[in-house]
Design a protein around this motif. Structure first.
Motif, PDB file in Angstrom:
ATOM      1  N   GLN A 168       0.809  -1.203   0.000  1.00 60.11           N
ATOM      2  CA  GLN A 168       0.000   0.000   0.000  1.00 60.11           C
ATOM      3  C   GLN A 168       0.850   1.264   0.000  1.00 60.11           C
ATOM      4  O   GLN A 168       0.522   2.258  -0.672  1.00 60.11           O
ATOM      5  N   ALA A 228       1.970   1.980  -3.416  1.00 60.97           N
ATOM      6  CA  ALA A 228       0.828   2.412  -4.215  1.00 60.97           C
ATOM      7  C   ALA A 228       0.544   3.888  -3.975  1.00 60.97           C
ATOM      8  O   ALA A 228       0.265   4.642  -4.917  1.00 60.97           O
ATOM      9  N   GLU A 229       0.620   4.315  -2.729  1.00 57.09           N
ATOM     10  CA  GLU A 229       0.372   5.715  -2.407  1.00 57.09           C
ATOM     11  C   GLU A 229       1.472   6.609  -2.981  1.00 57.09           C
ATOM     12  O   GLU A 229       1.200   7.699  -3.494  1.00 57.09           O
ATOM     13  N   GLY A 258       0.995   6.716  -6.859  1.00 49.37           N
ATOM     14  CA  GLY A 258      -0.289   7.161  -7.378  1.00 49.37           C
ATOM     15  C   GLY A 258      -1.061   6.052  -8.064  1.00 49.37           C
ATOM     16  O   GLY A 258      -1.703   6.274  -9.099  1.00 49.37           O
ATOM     17  N   HIS A 312      -4.122   3.509  -8.337  1.00 51.83           N
ATOM     18  CA  HIS A 312      -5.516   3.447  -7.920  1.00 51.83           C
ATOM     19  C   HIS A 312      -6.126   2.092  -8.261  1.00 51.83           C
ATOM     20  O   HIS A 312      -7.193   2.002  -8.857  1.00 51.83           O
ATOM     21  N   THR A 342      -3.091   0.191 -13.176  1.00 52.72           N
ATOM     22  CA  THR A 342      -3.237   1.649 -13.280  1.00 52.72           C
ATOM     23  C   THR A 342      -2.340   2.147 -14.409  1.00 52.72           C
ATOM     24  O   THR A 342      -1.223   1.675 -14.580  1.00 52.72           O
ATOM     25  N   ALA A 380      -5.530   5.702  -3.148  1.00 49.49           N
ATOM     26  CA  ALA A 380      -4.545   4.737  -3.637  1.00 49.49           C
ATOM     27  C   ALA A 380      -4.928   3.348  -3.156  1.00 49.49           C
ATOM     28  O   ALA A 380      -5.475   3.182  -2.068  1.00 49.49           O
TER      29      ALA A 380
END
Length: 317
Positions: free
Chosen positions: A41, A44-45, A48, A50, A54, A70
């Motif tokens: 995670q 992912a944040e 960017g 989603h 992505t 995210a």
């Protein structure tokens, strides 16, 4: 322009998005395409992301609504026709990438970007894989007994499964219901000949199909074809995961007619090897009704691998 693909490990829709991007970007020289696998995670944040997959265009996700969080979860996309899928359509990718539509991307080699791997349901994938393995080992489609054996666990007749596979353009049948082609293989002679190492000599439906066969089988192979304009030979040798093209200037033209129907009817005749870009452009200039793009060797190899590479790697049920 920098285009990034972000996926979680083993995302089933990653290859679908990659295939559609290749089609959407065919002929573009101003785009850098990169891929990143994201497995937590925090990353992912940071990137960017989603959901998986992505797409980022110059760092921006053109398909995410403002405020979308995210995530490393599976992502779904709703097309303009209301259908939901695991990746944007080629037309939608062309729109956000600012690439003019050529008609090619909406056709055949990848079933309009839907991929050539049949669904598991109803015995479709089991029968498709039985057909492909038969071509790969014998150079010909399987007999009736082999087809029935593949369909039997699903309690459906093989003929019904074959008819559905043909309807969805995973293969083609003749008027008697016999297999005429199963992409990438042809049961009848074509100009694209593939000699599989320690295996049979087979025909492919087109140049992209030929390039996909060695990757699909994980085997060395030699592809021989002919430039439709000059009549000169084109040879592509796969050895130990590396390719050698002769002549070194050879390219592939990826074209299609503006008609509906299976790939075999609308584009296989226009996906050919050429000795160089000039002959490819000369050939296409003679057919005003054909649209498409000239692919360099890297683009053509990647497209063949993305479309056909997964077909036998996925386990049969």
């Amino acid at each position: 322009m920098h285009v990034e693909m972000l996926t979680v490990p083993d995302c089933p829709n990653g290859p679908v998005l990659r295939e559609r991007l290749i089609l959407a970007l065919a002929g573009r020289t101003d785009v850098k395409l990169t891929e990143h696998v994201v497995d937590d995670q925090a990353e992912a944040e940071r990137r960017g992301m989603h959901g998986s997959p992505t797409l980022l265009v110059d760092g921006h996700d053109p398909f995410a609504a403002p405020g979308t969080a995210a995530s490393v979860s599976c992502r779904l996309y709703r097309g303009t026709d209301g259908r939901v899928g695991g990746a944007p359509s080629v037309a939608e990718l062309r729109r956000v990438l600012g690439t003019p539509a050529t008609g090619v991307a909406n056709r055949a080699a990848g079933r309009s970007g839907q991929g050539r791997l049949a669904p598991i349901e109803g015995g479709l994938r089991a029968v498709q894989q039985a057909v492909l393995r038969s071509f790969a080992t014998t150079g010909a489609p399987p007999g009736q007994a082999e087809l029935e054996a593949a369909a039997e666990p699903f309690a459906v007749p093989a003929a019904r499964v074959l008819a559905e596979l043909a309807t969805e353009d995973f293969l083609t049948l003749d008027d008697t219901g016999r297999i005429r082609a199963a992409y990438p293989f042809s049961a009848t002679a074509t100009e694209h000949v593939v000699q599989i190492a320690d295996g049979p000599t087979v025909w492919s439906m087109c140049a992209i199909d030929a390039l996909g066969i060695p990757v699909m089988l994980g085997a060395d192979a030699v592809i021989t074809s002919t430039d439709p304009v000059t009549g000169d030979p084109v040879r592509v040798e796969f050895t130990g995961g590396k390719t050698t093209w002769q002549p070194a200037t050879a390219v592939v033209y990826y074209g299609t007619r503006p008609d509906t129907g299976p790939a075999a009817a609308v584009c296989c005749d226009y996906l050919s090897f050429f000795t160089d870009r000039a002959t490819a452009e000369q050939a296409t200039g003679q057919h005003a009704d054909i649209s498409g793009a000239v692919l360099d060797q890297t683009e053509a190899e990647r497209l063949g691998a993305d479309i056909f590479g997964p077909l036998l790697a996925a386990p049969a049920p």
